[in-house]
Design a protein around this motif. Sequence first.
Motif, PDB file in Angstrom:
ATOM      1  N   TYR A 169       0.846  -1.188   0.000  1.00  0.00           N
ATOM      2  CA  TYR A 169       0.000   0.000   0.000  1.00  0.00           C
ATOM      3  C   TYR A 169       0.883   1.240   0.000  1.00  0.00           C
ATOM      4  O   TYR A 169       0.561   2.256  -0.579  1.00  0.00           O
ATOM      5  CB  TYR A 169      -0.895  -0.004   1.246  1.00  0.00           C
ATOM      6  N   HIS A 191       1.594   5.128  -1.118  1.00  0.00           N
ATOM      7  CA  HIS A 191       1.472   6.231  -0.161  1.00  0.00           C
ATOM      8  C   HIS A 191       2.745   6.294   0.676  1.00  0.00           C
ATOM      9  O   HIS A 191       3.396   5.284   0.884  1.00  0.00           O
ATOM     10  CB  HIS A 191       0.289   5.990   0.768  1.00  0.00           C
ATOM     11  N   SER A 205      -2.742  13.952   3.302  1.00  0.00           N
ATOM     12  CA  SER A 205      -3.570  13.207   4.231  1.00  0.00           C
ATOM     13  C   SER A 205      -2.915  13.219   5.621  1.00  0.00           C
ATOM     14  O   SER A 205      -1.720  13.478   5.751  1.00  0.00           O
ATOM     15  CB  SER A 205      -3.817  11.822   3.607  1.00  0.00           C
ATOM     16  N   GLU A 226      -9.793   5.702   8.421  1.00  0.00           N
ATOM     17  CA  GLU A 226      -9.040   4.532   8.009  1.00  0.00           C
ATOM     18  C   GLU A 226      -8.165   4.086   9.196  1.00  0.00           C
ATOM     19  O   GLU A 226      -7.741   4.911   9.990  1.00  0.00           O
ATOM     20  CB  GLU A 226      -8.151   4.988   6.847  1.00  0.00           C
TER      21      GLU A 226
END
Length: 278
Positions: A56, A114, A176, A232
Amino acid sequence: QAKALGGNQFALYQKDMNQQAKSQLLLENDLYKALERNEIEVYFQPQVDAKTLKPYGAEALVRWNHAKQGLISPVQFIPIAESTGLIIEIGQFIIRKAVEETEKWHKMGYDHLHIGINLSGRQFANDNLMDVIQNVLSHSTLPAKFLDFEITESLAMSNADHNISVLKGLKALGVSLSIDDFGTGYSSLAYLHSFPIDTIKIDRSFIINLETTQGQAIVNTILAMANSLGLEVVAEGIEDDFHVSYLQSRNCDIFQGFKFGKPMTSTDFTRYLAENAK
Ligand code: C2E
Ligand code: MG
Ligand code: MG
Ligand code: MG
């Protein structure tokens, strides 16, 4: 006998303190030179999608490769960097490096990756932080949304109202935001709700205890709360199959831990991607 020993122990203890203070001071002196000597390095620890277990992203974790002492842990030198103010310069270096490497991986085709970047207290309080991030992003093709800035829960909750406005400023850049080491501080639900964050990272200490009913109760509560707030969840410190299966069955989103990889150099992370991202 105990008393006599006690006296000696006190003397020893004092000597110890002096030694400690001395080596701390030496380290502090060396830290001023560490950047220009290219001793500060950014490592990357894999994060995987909890469902597919495919990459990820990564968390950027700083290392100090000291000429004489070898690798020094951030736990040891970040506090020195904080107290001296060197964290501002070192922190900028970490942000730039992390973005550069992630941009490189995106260009190699891993364009969903990310990158998590830790912000310490003094960095977060620094008026130039927004400018630094904006500047780095303007020199990069990496879209802002792949940058994920982490601040610890205890930092977030100290002076919460002020921090919320700083976080809103960062959010406006398109990045983020995560609350790190979640569960170790004292969040009030009311406050957490007003924080403009995307993610919480469950602290490793709770994953370690996942085998116990108490540990499970805590993790379940955090997951339920995150779920109701639409956040999340990253679980840190995933080390075995039980951690994986337990958290998969409870809709945790992202895993990070030695099971998937330790923090590694960017070269090793590139190899990790080649081997795991297919
Ligand atoms: P953190 O941000 O919570 O980072 C996670 C830490 O947990 C890392 O330690 C990582 O190596 C470790 N870890 C991850 N998975 C496992 C696991 O499965 N088992 C075990 N035993 N450990 C695991 P690290 O790299 O030593 O960093 C420690 C702390 O130092 C970080 O905690 C963060 O608070 C701080 N830090 C590290 N890099 C930076 C940085 O670039 N900037 C700032 N401001 N702080 C940093
Ligand atoms: Mg972190
Ligand atoms: Mg995200
Ligand atoms: Mg953490």
